[in-house]
Design a protein around this motif. Sequence first.
Motif, PDB file in Angstrom:
ATOM      1  N   TYR A  87     -50.449  59.876 -21.807  1.00  0.00           N
ATOM      2  CA  TYR A  87     -51.106  61.112 -21.398  1.00  0.00           C
ATOM      3  C   TYR A  87     -50.520  62.290 -22.162  1.00  0.00           C
ATOM      4  CZ  TYR A  87     -51.991  57.937 -17.500  1.00  0.00           C
ATOM      5  OH  TYR A  87     -52.335  56.842 -16.757  1.00  0.00           O
ATOM      6  N   SER A  88     -51.277  63.367 -22.206  1.00  0.00           N
ATOM      7  CA  SER A  88     -50.800  64.636 -22.756  1.00  0.00           C
ATOM      8  C   SER A  88     -51.554  65.762 -22.057  1.00  0.00           C
ATOM      9  CB  SER A  88     -51.023  64.718 -24.268  1.00  0.00           C
ATOM     10  OG  SER A  88     -52.405  64.701 -24.577  1.00  0.00           O
ATOM     11  N   GLY A  89     -50.941  66.951 -22.081  1.00  0.00           N
ATOM     12  CA  GLY A  89     -51.590  68.076 -21.415  1.00  0.00           C
ATOM     13  C   GLY A  89     -50.691  69.293 -21.377  1.00  0.00           C
ATOM     14  N   LEU A  90     -50.977  70.181 -20.418  1.00  0.00           N
ATOM     15  CA  LEU A  90     -50.259  71.443 -20.274  1.00  0.00           C
ATOM     16  C   LEU A  90     -49.517  71.473 -18.949  1.00  0.00           C
ATOM     17  CD1 LEU A  90     -53.017  73.992 -21.440  1.00  0.00           C
ATOM     18  CD2 LEU A  90     -51.072  73.133 -22.773  1.00  0.00           C
ATOM     19  N   GLY A  91     -48.356  72.134 -18.969  1.00  0.00           N
ATOM     20  CA  GLY A  91     -47.579  72.334 -17.755  1.00  0.00           C
ATOM     21  C   GLY A  91     -47.298  73.808 -17.546  1.00  0.00           C
ATOM     22  N   TYR A  92     -47.017  74.165 -16.295  1.00  0.00           N
ATOM     23  CA  TYR A  92     -46.731  75.561 -15.970  1.00  0.00           C
ATOM     24  C   TYR A  92     -45.587  75.594 -14.961  1.00  0.00           C
ATOM     25  CZ  TYR A  92     -47.461  80.496 -14.893  1.00  0.00           C
ATOM     26  OH  TYR A  92     -47.293  81.842 -14.739  1.00  0.00           O
ATOM     27  N   THR A  93     -44.595  76.446 -15.224  1.00  0.00           N
ATOM     28  CA  THR A  93     -43.424  76.582 -14.360  1.00  0.00           C
ATOM     29  C   THR A  93     -43.611  77.802 -13.461  1.00  0.00           C
ATOM     30  OG1 THR A  93     -41.997  75.589 -16.063  1.00  0.00           O
ATOM     31  CG2 THR A  93     -40.922  76.817 -14.292  1.00  0.00           C
ATOM     32  N   TRP A  94     -43.745  77.569 -12.169  1.00  0.00           N
ATOM     33  CA  TRP A  94     -43.927  78.664 -11.216  1.00  0.00           C
ATOM     34  C   TRP A  94     -42.587  79.260 -10.803  1.00  0.00           C
ATOM     35  CZ3 TRP A  94     -48.933  80.133 -10.137  1.00  0.00           C
ATOM     36  CH2 TRP A  94     -49.929  79.228 -10.506  1.00  0.00           C
ATOM     37  N   TYR A  95     -41.631  78.388 -10.515  1.00  0.00           N
ATOM     38  CA  TYR A  95     -40.281  78.827 -10.152  1.00  0.00           C
ATOM     39  C   TYR A  95     -39.283  77.892 -10.822  1.00  0.00           C
ATOM     40  CZ  TYR A  95     -42.737  81.218  -6.340  1.00  0.00           C
ATOM     41  OH  TYR A  95     -43.616  81.987  -5.608  1.00  0.00           O
ATOM     42  N   ASP A  96     -38.196  78.482 -11.258  1.00  0.00           N
ATOM     43  CA  ASP A  96     -37.117  77.667 -11.812  1.00  0.00           C
ATOM     44  C   ASP A  96     -35.829  78.491 -11.776  1.00  0.00           C
ATOM     45  OD1 ASP A  96     -35.614  75.727 -12.973  1.00  0.00           O
ATOM     46  OD2 ASP A  96     -36.484  75.885 -14.975  1.00  0.00           O
ATOM     47  N   ASP A  97     -35.107  78.390 -10.662  1.00  0.00           N
ATOM     48  CA  ASP A  97     -33.824  79.071 -10.536  1.00  0.00           C
ATOM     49  C   ASP A  97     -32.812  78.104  -9.935  1.00  0.00           C
ATOM     50  OD1 ASP A  97     -34.448  78.985  -7.810  1.00  0.00           O
ATOM     51  OD2 ASP A  97     -35.220  81.029  -7.801  1.00  0.00           O
ATOM     52  N   LYS A  98     -31.716  78.637  -9.436  1.00  0.00           N
ATOM     53  CA  LYS A  98     -30.639  77.772  -8.947  1.00  0.00           C
ATOM     54  C   LYS A  98     -31.002  77.041  -7.665  1.00  0.00           C
ATOM     55  CE  LYS A  98     -26.894  80.481 -10.998  1.00  0.00           C
ATOM     56  NZ  LYS A  98     -25.638  81.244 -10.735  1.00  0.00           N
ATOM     57  N   THR A  99     -31.978  77.536  -6.916  1.00  0.00           N
ATOM     58  CA  THR A  99     -32.321  76.915  -5.635  1.00  0.00           C
ATOM     59  C   THR A  99     -33.695  76.253  -5.622  1.00  0.00           C
ATOM     60  OG1 THR A  99     -33.195  79.012  -4.790  1.00  0.00           O
ATOM     61  CG2 THR A  99     -30.860  78.536  -4.378  1.00  0.00           C
ATOM     62  N   THR A 100     -34.656  76.785  -6.361  1.00  0.00           N
ATOM     63  CA  THR A 100     -36.037  76.303  -6.268  1.00  0.00           C
ATOM     64  C   THR A 100     -36.610  76.004  -7.649  1.00  0.00           C
ATOM     65  OG1 THR A 100     -36.363  77.700  -4.314  1.00  0.00           O
ATOM     66  CG2 THR A 100     -38.332  76.791  -5.357  1.00  0.00           C
ATOM     67  N   THR A 101     -37.254  74.858  -7.750  1.00  0.00           N
ATOM     68  CA  THR A 101     -37.993  74.494  -8.964  1.00  0.00           C
ATOM     69  C   THR A 101     -39.367  73.982  -8.555  1.00  0.00           C
ATOM     70  OG1 THR A 101     -35.973  73.888 -10.158  1.00  0.00           O
ATOM     71  CG2 THR A 101     -38.044  73.030 -11.002  1.00  0.00           C
ATOM     72  N   PHE A 102     -40.404  74.600  -9.099  1.00  0.00           N
ATOM     73  CA  PHE A 102     -41.765  74.146  -8.820  1.00  0.00           C
ATOM     74  C   PHE A 102     -42.559  74.235 -10.115  1.00  0.00           C
ATOM     75  CE2 PHE A 102     -46.188  74.990  -7.233  1.00  0.00           C
ATOM     76  CZ  PHE A 102     -46.413  73.705  -6.791  1.00  0.00           C
ATOM     77  N   ARG A 103     -43.044  73.058 -10.570  1.00  0.00           N
ATOM     78  CA  ARG A 103     -43.755  72.976 -11.831  1.00  0.00           C
ATOM     79  C   ARG A 103     -44.982  72.100 -11.643  1.00  0.00           C
ATOM     80  NH1 ARG A 103     -40.789  70.216 -15.519  1.00  0.00           N
ATOM     81  NH2 ARG A 103     -41.344  71.509 -17.285  1.00  0.00           N
TER      82      ARG A 103
END
Length: 304
Positions: free
Chosen positions: A182-198
């Motif tokens: 597969y291939s495609g696009l990703g987007y990072t909504w949050y990425d800090d020391k406590t929360t990561t949502f991609r």
Amino acid sequence: MVWRGLVVGVFVVLAAGQAVGQISSPPPVALHASSGTPLSETFTPSTLFPTNNAKSSTTAIPPPVLPDEPGAGPDGGLFPTPAPLPKLWSGSVEAGLNGASGNSDLLNFRGGWNVRRKSEDNILTSDFLYVYQNENGSTNAQQALLNSRDEILFPHSKWTIFFANQVEYDELRAYRFRVGVYSGLGYTWYDDKTTTFRTRVGAGAVRELGVDGTGDRWTSEMLYGYDFRYKINAHMSVISILDLYPRIGDWGQFRLRARAAYEYVIDPDTGTVLRTGIQDRYDSDPGNAKRNDLTFFTTLGIKF
């Protein structure tokens, strides 16, 4: 004539003697060699190198004061301690085992690993899972699942481009192996020391190998997924991962891979972690197996 010659000879001898005496006589003032030692003295170490007890009038030059800059060595010297290299690799290895013997023979094993390499322009993730269940000599489950994803990051942007593949083995399904790219696009909504949502969206194709009664075939699929992780405190975290694969041209056919877990770091020094959670594998067209395969697990692992 003879008498005159004798007088001249005597005069010459007297004059020569007086000249020799003047040359051999020492001068009234003694001459000194360039080292300061009189020529008339005997050459010894003390005369050649006299000791001068007087203090020198020249002021001694103090050693330079070395700068005390941030990052300098322990002595503030010119050789600063190099900054530690950023940590690129992280991950964990886990395993769980339970069984019984007597009225019933039971053996359940679950093990796997996940690794992650993150740099300024790239994120590489990979995870592997193996499950084996045997009850009274009959194999109830023998599955293996390998996922890997390579993401290209862009400076000052939350968008990424990813390339992913999946290899799945299941002894009880109509196929033996399922391979997807597969291939495609990703987007990072949050990425800090406590929360990561991609999140991610893409497309690809999957091929089933060893299908009973039919030949191998490629099937086009879409890909929708997300990764979520929340760190409650230094010891506790929750994670959730989901990937949905609907078939292109037939949206009623799809596959789902989901996992949610709670992990507790028992010993931060050794990275010992206890993880408990659920995993769901759903297939709308499973062949001769059930569509939904839900498992509960508790494993002990090591984080690095």
